[in-house]
Design an enzyme around this catalytic site. Sequence first.
Site, short mmCIF file in Angstrom:
data_model
loop_
_atom_site.label_atom_id
_atom_site.label_comp_id
_atom_site.label_asym_id
_atom_site.label_seq_id
_atom_site.Cartn_x
_atom_site.Cartn_y
_atom_site.Cartn_z
N GLY A 200 3.09 6.10 -4.57
CA GLY A 200 4.23 6.83 -5.11
C GLY A 200 4.22 6.77 -6.62
N LEU B 195 0.84 -1.20 0.00
CA LEU B 195 0.00 0.00 0.00
C LEU B 195 0.87 1.25 0.00
CD1 LEU B 195 -3.02 -0.64 2.43
CD2 LEU B 195 -3.05 -0.50 -0.07
N CYS C 70 8.48 -7.82 -14.13
CA CYS C 70 7.36 -8.75 -13.98
C CYS C 70 5.98 -8.12 -13.88
CB CYS C 70 7.64 -9.68 -12.82
SG CYS C 70 9.01 -10.80 -13.23
#
Length: 452
Positions: free
Chosen positions: A262, A259, A269
């Site tokens: 940014g 969580l 991946c």
Amino acid sequence: MIISVIGVGYLGAVHAAAMAEIGHDVIGLDVDEQRVTALQAGHAPFHEPGFEEILRRGLASGRLRFTTDYADLAAAEVHFLGLGTPQRKDGFGADLSHLHAAMASLGEVLPARAGAPTLVVGKSTVPAGTARLLADRVERLPGVHLMWNPEFLREGFAVQDTLAPDRLVYGVSEPGTPTADEAVRRLDAVYAPLLDAEIPRLVMGYETAELVKVSANAFLATKISFINAIAEICETVGGDVTDVARAIGMDDRIGAKFLRAGVGFGGGCLPKDIRAFVASAEEHGVGEALGFLREVDAVNERRRVRAVELAREMLGDLRGRRITVLGAAFKPDSDDVRDSPALDVADRLLQAGADVRVTDPQALANAAMRVPGLAVEPDLETALAGAELTVLLTEWREYRDLDPRRAAELVAVPRLLDGRNVLDPQQWRRAGWEIRSLGRAATAGAEHLLPA
Ligand SMILES: NC(=O)C1=CN([C@@H]2O[C@H](COP(=O)(O)OP(=O)(O)OC[C@H]3O[C@@H](n4cnc5c(N)ncnc54)[C@H](O)[C@@H]3O)[C@@H](O)[C@H]2O)C=CC1
Ligand SMILES: O=C(O)[C@H]1O[C@H](OP(=O)(O)OP(=O)(O)OC[C@H]2O[C@@H](n3ccc(=O)[nH]c3=O)[C@H](O)[C@@H]2O)[C@H](O)[C@@H](O)[C@@H]1O
């Protein structure tokens, strides 16, 4: 047991060394000669904490070696597949060409065991249906069975995650049949020390195992984009996304991990896996089931655009302005710059005409290769010197621990954009910095501001 690992990139090299660490005789194969030479000499071709140690221990024990020659794999009882499955050139589905090429080469050496039981174990991340397709080909050879055993390691924690994973997932052709049970027993023998440590092991059909892997990555990406979507709202209505994340994360059903708002997710991946998952669902005519993953991708992309916009809000016209970017790797403790948000934003700032200087403790060589013409500076203090704007994009410890007063002495203007929400805005403002972050309104934190 005698084991081969085919494709010794980030996943395969760590897997090979880890298998030697738990007592197997391992031979790692790659078509990249430079990589094989480096590994054979005990040099990690990438930055991964703890990897070089187990690599060297494996080589010294005589239980680990590397080759480019498929003929050297003839004696192996188990072959792990660690081939890359990158995004296709058309930008959407998974490119399985490396996997198919490796299977063709392996097919030439498998008959050498003359029908003795041989296990081929896929570890790469693939669309559902891939394992069954490969099994149809390889299981024509007597004694050969294919399993799919997806990998969940995180870069930066690869050794720890390989030797102590949260769970092992085994995909078999038909669970519960004698053939599947036999294959499971053989893979259990490979992972015996992990199973002894009570790591849970789940057996399921090929397609389910393939889906577990892509679903896990899709969920993680969704969680990050969820909080980044809230960050967009916070910036507009005047909230602080870090407080939202802290408060909702205390609910056990939500959980605090993944969580961190940014500049978003990157790497080799998560981005390519969610796109390949959508493409695969579309091929099966159920694209709408995963429509939300397109939005997950779009939110993630918007964070990068927003970082550049915010730089413009802080500096005005970017042309010719000295910007120092802290971080190039897609995450700390890695030198991987594949689809790195930090490098992408640095490149966008460069394209906007800014005079950009990038620093990173590990990833500068890879960054300079990816973005030709990018100015890179390994020394943090030299990199900061003369900056009109400092942009933190990868949260390495050395950047989180920066002393704002010392940093203020180095830069031309104490002006900072925190793209990972890791610095304390109040502390930096007290040290004289103008600070903005992705996911906090311009004044967030300022209400508690104490006089300097
Ligand atoms: N990097 C990671 O953290 C993780 C990766 N994965 C998955 O594992 C797979 C591998 O990923 P990475 O290790 O990151 O990729 P990578 O690109 O670092 O490594 C793949 C290696 O395969 C080699 N190769 C290509 N063609 C070959 C051939 N015909 N024969 C032998 N070797 C060949 C390449 O030279 C390269 O060294 C992907 O499917 C990825 O999605 C899964 C979990 C974690
Ligand atoms: O399939 C894979 O290759 C692997 O992909 C991810 O591992 P990795 O890409 O190494 O790194 P993560 O720690 O997942 O971070 C991915 C990206 O998300 C970003 N992130 C992560 C967490 C967060 O809260 N916020 C956030 O922006 C990171 O900065 C990074 O750019 C998964 O976490 C692994 O389980 C999986 O095996």
